[in-house]
Design a protein around this motif. Structure first.
Motif, PDB file in Angstrom:
ATOM      1  N   TRP A   1       0.886  -1.347  -0.045  1.00 56.53           N
ATOM      2  CA  TRP A   1       0.044  -0.092  -0.072  1.00 56.53           C
ATOM      3  C   TRP A   1       0.853   1.205  -0.318  1.00 56.53           C
ATOM      4  O   TRP A   1       2.172   0.723  -0.023  1.00 56.53           O
ATOM      5  CB  TRP A   1      -0.590  -0.095   1.065  1.00 56.53           C
ATOM      6  CG  TRP A   1      -2.402   1.081   1.380  1.00 56.53           C
ATOM      7  CD1 TRP A   1      -3.068   1.647   0.473  1.00 56.53           C
ATOM      8  CD2 TRP A   1      -2.562   1.693   1.874  1.00 56.53           C
ATOM      9  NE1 TRP A   1      -4.494   1.984   0.770  1.00 56.53           N
ATOM     10  CE2 TRP A   1      -3.145   2.458   1.587  1.00 56.53           C
ATOM     11  CE3 TRP A   1      -1.998   1.809   3.304  1.00 56.53           C
ATOM     12  CZ2 TRP A   1      -4.181   3.846   2.546  1.00 56.53           C
ATOM     13  CZ3 TRP A   1      -2.227   3.127   4.529  1.00 56.53           C
ATOM     14  CH2 TRP A   1      -3.672   3.900   3.561  1.00 56.53           C
ATOM     15  N   ARG A   2       0.529   2.443   0.049  1.00 56.81           N
ATOM     16  CA  ARG A   2       0.785   3.673   0.246  1.00 56.81           C
ATOM     17  C   ARG A   2       2.405   3.634   1.264  1.00 56.81           C
ATOM     18  O   ARG A   2       3.317   4.400   0.834  1.00 56.81           O
ATOM     19  CB  ARG A   2      -0.027   4.727  -0.051  1.00 56.81           C
ATOM     20  CG  ARG A   2      -0.508   5.482  -0.541  1.00 56.81           C
ATOM     21  CD  ARG A   2      -1.597   5.975  -0.844  1.00 56.81           C
ATOM     22  NE  ARG A   2      -2.510   5.753  -1.358  1.00 56.81           N
ATOM     23  CZ  ARG A   2      -4.058   6.375  -1.409  1.00 56.81           C
ATOM     24  NH1 ARG A   2      -4.335   5.663  -0.150  1.00 56.81           N
ATOM     25  NH2 ARG A   2      -5.083   5.634  -2.217  1.00 56.81           N
TER      26      ARG A   2
ATOM     27  N   SER B   1      -2.615  -4.312  -0.094  1.00 60.97           N
ATOM     28  CA  SER B   1      -3.782  -4.396  -0.978  1.00 60.97           C
ATOM     29  C   SER B   1      -4.021  -4.846  -1.900  1.00 60.97           C
ATOM     30  O   SER B   1      -2.650  -5.292  -2.605  1.00 60.97           O
ATOM     31  CB  SER B   1      -3.793  -2.940  -1.262  1.00 60.97           C
ATOM     32  OG  SER B   1      -2.885  -2.607  -1.946  1.00 60.97           O
TER      33      SER B   1
ATOM     34  N   LEU C   1      -7.882  -2.691   1.408  1.00 57.04           N
ATOM     35  CA  LEU C   1      -6.595  -2.783   1.640  1.00 57.04           C
ATOM     36  C   LEU C   1      -6.699  -3.592   2.802  1.00 57.04           C
ATOM     37  O   LEU C   1      -8.072  -3.848   3.800  1.00 57.04           O
ATOM     38  CB  LEU C   1      -6.494  -1.006   2.926  1.00 57.04           C
ATOM     39  CG  LEU C   1      -5.773  -0.837   3.477  1.00 57.04           C
ATOM     40  CD1 LEU C   1      -4.111  -1.108   3.094  1.00 57.04           C
ATOM     41  CD2 LEU C   1      -5.823   0.620   4.274  1.00 57.04           C
TER      42      LEU C   1
END
Length: 170
Positions: A99-100, A131, A136
């Protein structure tokens, strides 16, 4: 000759210039005792797995076998624990992407090669993210004893439409 050293698993990518390797991160752990300490628990292996996968890595799990190819009862219990966890939570690992942010929480894994023995225990405040598609996954690295707050969600773009616990049939 280049002074740069590359390690990991390499695969060609269509459209990428030849001679420009990519680096894949592979981290290893063993469940059996080495010189010090005892066997790793399934929980310790799962925590390590979640930490590595959230950072776009792969975990190589070493399971020492006897000369006849069998494993001992303690190793079998660890593998049974892993299998039970994957039955419920495997979708948060298989086929996912980072994920980010890889995660949040107070526990910082030790830096360097072969530093796993120096690792502090993870807590329920340690969360790792993966994710897939529009989903998520937040992997808590220990079971919470009270309510938790996932601070990274307050800083994320978009909306949370639904929150579920994997394996919850209600």
């Amino acid at each position: 000759m280049s002074s740069r050293t590359w390690s990991g698993v390499f695969s060609p990518i269509p459209g990428r210039a030849p001679g420009r390797p990519i680096r894949a991160s592979a981290t290893g752990t063993t469940i059996a005792p080495l010189r010090e300490g005892g066997y790793k628990s399934a929980k310790q292996v799962i925590q390590r797995l979640a930490d590595v996968v959230s950072k776009n890595g792969c975990l190589l799990l070493s399971i020492p076998v006897r000369g006849d190819g069998s494993i001992d009862d303690k190793e079998e219990r660890v593998l049974d624990g892993l299998a039970a966890w994957f039955q419920v939570n495997g979708e948060a690992i298989y086929g996912t992407r980072p994920w980010r942010r890889f995660g949040e929480g107070p526990t910082k894994p030790p830096l360097g090669v072969m530093a796993e023995a120096e690792a502090k225990p993870f807590t329920s405040e340690d969360i790792r993210f993966t994710s897939r598609g529009g989903t998520l996954y937040a992997l808590l690295l220990d079971w919470p004893l009270s309510d938790i707050t996932i601070r990274s969600l307050g800083q994320a773009e978009g909306e949370v439409h639904r929150l579920t616990l994997l394996g919850d049939l209600s």
